[in-house]
Design a protein around this motif. Structure first.
Motif, PDB file in Angstrom:
ATOM      1  N   UNK A 122      35.198 -19.013 -13.601  1.00 58.41           N
ATOM      2  CA  UNK A 122      35.379 -18.907 -14.663  1.00 58.41           C
ATOM      3  C   UNK A 122      33.569 -19.138 -15.744  1.00 58.41           C
ATOM      4  N   UNK A 123      32.881 -17.869 -15.506  1.00 59.70           N
ATOM      5  CA  UNK A 123      32.418 -17.410 -16.530  1.00 59.70           C
ATOM      6  C   UNK A 123      30.902 -17.701 -17.404  1.00 59.70           C
ATOM      7  N   UNK A 124      32.091 -17.703 -18.294  1.00 60.28           N
ATOM      8  CA  UNK A 124      31.631 -18.317 -19.525  1.00 60.28           C
ATOM      9  C   UNK A 124      32.500 -19.722 -19.912  1.00 60.28           C
ATOM     10  N   UNK A 125      32.233 -21.166 -19.876  1.00 60.52           N
ATOM     11  CA  UNK A 125      33.353 -22.020 -20.217  1.00 60.52           C
ATOM     12  C   UNK A 125      35.003 -21.443 -21.111  1.00 60.52           C
ATOM     13  N   UNK A 126      35.656 -21.759 -20.485  1.00 58.27           N
ATOM     14  CA  UNK A 126      37.066 -21.191 -20.948  1.00 58.27           C
ATOM     15  C   UNK A 126      37.903 -22.014 -22.110  1.00 58.27           C
ATOM     16  N   UNK A 127      38.295 -21.683 -22.153  1.00 57.94           N
ATOM     17  CA  UNK A 127      39.446 -22.793 -23.346  1.00 57.94           C
ATOM     18  C   UNK A 127      40.299 -22.063 -23.194  1.00 57.94           C
TER      19      UNK A 127
END
Lengths: 104, 104
Positions: free
Chosen positions: B93-98
């Motif tokens: 996960x590179x950028x916080x995943x939703x």
């Protein structure tokens, strides 16, 4: 305490506060009312309220100090506390908190 | 993509995985099917699957490598990917995943 809410709508995208220290999802009820269900990671935070809130603790442990009060109160699984509207409270999460926030 | 699920049940208590790196809530549908809605904080994790899954990304960015594959694929908001049942996948996960996870 029931373990689930039935016949509701739930917003797909999470609410992220305090850099991820608080993560919640919004649940919408047929009567127009709203609750959030979420977690708070161990931390010391200040929450502001708009509507009055009833906070129900599903799991974990926190210490709470309401605006204008000197004393802290501790709450854990199965307990709940009220927060007035247009106010704020200090919350020290001692053990990861799992909560339901009822907007009154 | 609709922003909410209607006429569902939602489990009050969150699912916490990987020491809080993944937080989700379970949504139950009238037809007996189940989805989870949640977030994954920046991390490198390995998820195991039971049922086959369709992962739908609402926000954030991740890189995925399915079991037995050499290549990584990147997914961001509005994209989705399938994972076979009884399998696993690496997720960075590179950028916080939703996300919404559909169990198929």
């Amino acid at each position: 305490m029931t373990t689930q809410f039935d016949q509701v709508s739930v917003v797909k995208q999470a609410n992220i506060y305090f850099d991820g220290k608080c993560v919640s999802h919004t649940v919408l009820f047929a009567d127009g009312s709203k609750k959030t269900i979420g977690v708070i990671f161990p931390s010391s935070l200040v929450f502001n309220t708009g509507a009055p809130e009833l906070m129900e603790v599903n799991a974990g442990k926190c210490r709470i100090r309401l605006q204008g009060e000197e004393n802290w109160n501790e709450y854990s699984a199965g307990q709940q506390f009220n927060v007035p509207g247009n106010s704020k409270f200090d919350i020290e999460t001692v053990e990861m908190l799992d909560y339901v926030c009822h907007f009154l």
